[in-house]
Design an enzyme around this catalytic site. Structure first.
Site, PDB file in Angstrom:
ATOM      1  CB  THR A   1      -0.894   0.026   1.256  1.00  0.00           C
ATOM      2  OG1 THR A   1      -1.511   1.324   1.372  1.00  0.00           O
ATOM      3  CG2 THR A   1      -0.093  -0.237   2.521  1.00  0.00           C
ATOM      4  CG  ASP A   2      -1.122   4.929  -0.970  1.00  0.00           C
ATOM      5  OD1 ASP A   2      -1.613   4.267  -0.024  1.00  0.00           O
ATOM      6  OD2 ASP A   2      -1.784   5.775  -1.601  1.00  0.00           O
ATOM      7  CD  GLU A   3      -3.241   3.851   4.554  1.00  0.00           C
ATOM      8  OE1 GLU A   3      -2.947   3.945   5.759  1.00  0.00           O
ATOM      9  OE2 GLU A   3      -4.397   3.650   4.138  1.00  0.00           O
TER      10      GLU A   3
ATOM     11  CE1 TYR B   1      -3.221  -2.519   5.531  1.00  0.00           C
ATOM     12  CE2 TYR B   1      -3.323  -0.154   5.140  1.00  0.00           C
ATOM     13  CZ  TYR B   1      -3.266  -1.449   4.655  1.00  0.00           C
ATOM     14  OH  TYR B   1      -3.249  -1.663   3.306  1.00  0.00           O
TER      15      TYR B   1
END
Length: 348
Positions: free
Chosen positions: A133-135, A157
């Site tokens: 994910t980009d997160e 997360y």
């Protein structure tokens, strides 16, 4: 009847939102490949997501947990797995603050178990694609992240996704195990579970409730239509360089406020003057990131482009939720039935 398949692909989490779109694309585009979906059917999955392909000769479903080493070793020892797409994960940021240990278990341990089984298999996989994910980059106001930026995850997360990435990369560094990592923006589209922002707004509006917007700061998200994400994954399978990370992104950045207003107009058909009646502001959740801008030139150099415009993607998405209003409430009931059947089986 045994058919000769020339490639066997294992998708973990193939009953989830992105996973089910990937599995359907693989099954339909490649009748000569065998597609195996390993999923434990957690709350955000629906068996109905795969109705269209469940009877296809090249599709196999295995209900099981990616954290179960005996099961994983069995799969890798009995099936000649050529390609792994690892999507099985817990993904909801808010929940990760409430139960970080379950996120660590699925996202980190699950990845560790899967890597171990894949690497020890007698038949060596050609590709292990880890969908991240980009997160993992953390939030940014102005800086645009490319694949060389350091990761600074700031919720449980994204921290577990970053940790899993390090595990995946360690197998490349130590064994030259053929891994590829993708980091994508927010993916949206039909069949997405209702905890994510677009289906959450749509579900609230369908129930004649207001869209709840968190906090007062102007947040925005980059939204990538699910079909474009799938085309990126399939392209990376064929053309991606092993050991590399690829951002899968979009220039389509939508403020959450604008998103809510647009969905109100589409679902409720109200004039501009009444749109605000369908919006409600609620206190912010802990540490919400304002935005995650990424560049995906590296992927575009392989020939990928996001094909579906925001207008078209959101139109298709809204249409699906309008045509399938009971999909997720019924899915919850389906799961209750699946669970009670399983309990009966385990009791007898």
């Amino acid at each position: 009847m045994t058919m000769d398949f020339n490639r066997t692909v294992l998708v973990t989490g193939g009953s989830g939102f992105i996973g089910s779109h990937l599995v359907c694309a693989l099954v339909n585009k490649h009748p000569e490949w065998r597609i195996i979906n390993l999923d434990n059917l957690d709350y955000c999955c629906s068996p109905r997501s795969l109705e269209s392909i469940e009877d296809k000769a090249n599709y196999t479903f295995i209900r099981g947990d990616v954290c179960n080493p005996r099961l994983l070793n069995h799969i890798f020892n009995t099936e000649h797995i050529d390609v792994i797409f690892h999507l099985a994960a817990k993904t909801h940021v808010e929940s990760s603050f409430q139960s970080p240990s379950s996120f660590q278990l699925v996202n980190i341990d699950g990845t560790r178990v899967l890597l171990g089984a894949a690497h020890q298999a007698r038949h060596q996989p050609q590709r292990f694609i880890y969908v991240s994910t980009d997160e993992v980059y953390g939030a940014s106001l102005d800086k645009v992240f490319d694949e060389n930026n350091s990761v600074r995850p700031n919720n449980p997360y994204s921290a577990t996704k970053a940790a899993a990435e390090y595990l995946v990369r360690s197998y490349w560094d130590k064994y030259k195990f053929p891994i590829i990592i993708t980091r994508s923006n927010n993916i949206y589209g039909p069949r997405q579970y209702t905890e994510k922002v677009i289906p959450r707004f749509l579900t609230l509006l369908q129930m004649n409730k207001k869209c709840t917007i968190q906090g007062t700061l102007p947040k925005s998200r980059h939204f990538l239509f699910v079909d474009d994400a799938i085309s990126a994954f399939l392209l990376l399978l064929e053309k991606g360089t092993v050991g590399e990370i690829y951002n899968v992104g979009t220039s389509c950045e939508i403020p959450i406020m604008q998103l809510a207003r647009q969905l109100v107009k589409m679902v409720k058909n109200v004039p501009d003057s009444e749109v605000n009646n369908w919006l409600e502001f609620v206190p912010d959740r802990p540490r919400v990131d304002l935005r995650y801008p990424i560049t995906c030139e590296k992927l575009q150099q392989l020939g990928w482009r996001a094909e579906v415009s925001w207008a078209e993607g959101i139109r298709q998405t809204v249409k699906w939720y309008q045509e399938n209003p009971g999909f997720w409430s019924e899915a919850v009931e389906d799961q209750g039935q699946i669970r009670s059947k399983l309990e009966e089986v385990t009791k007898t």
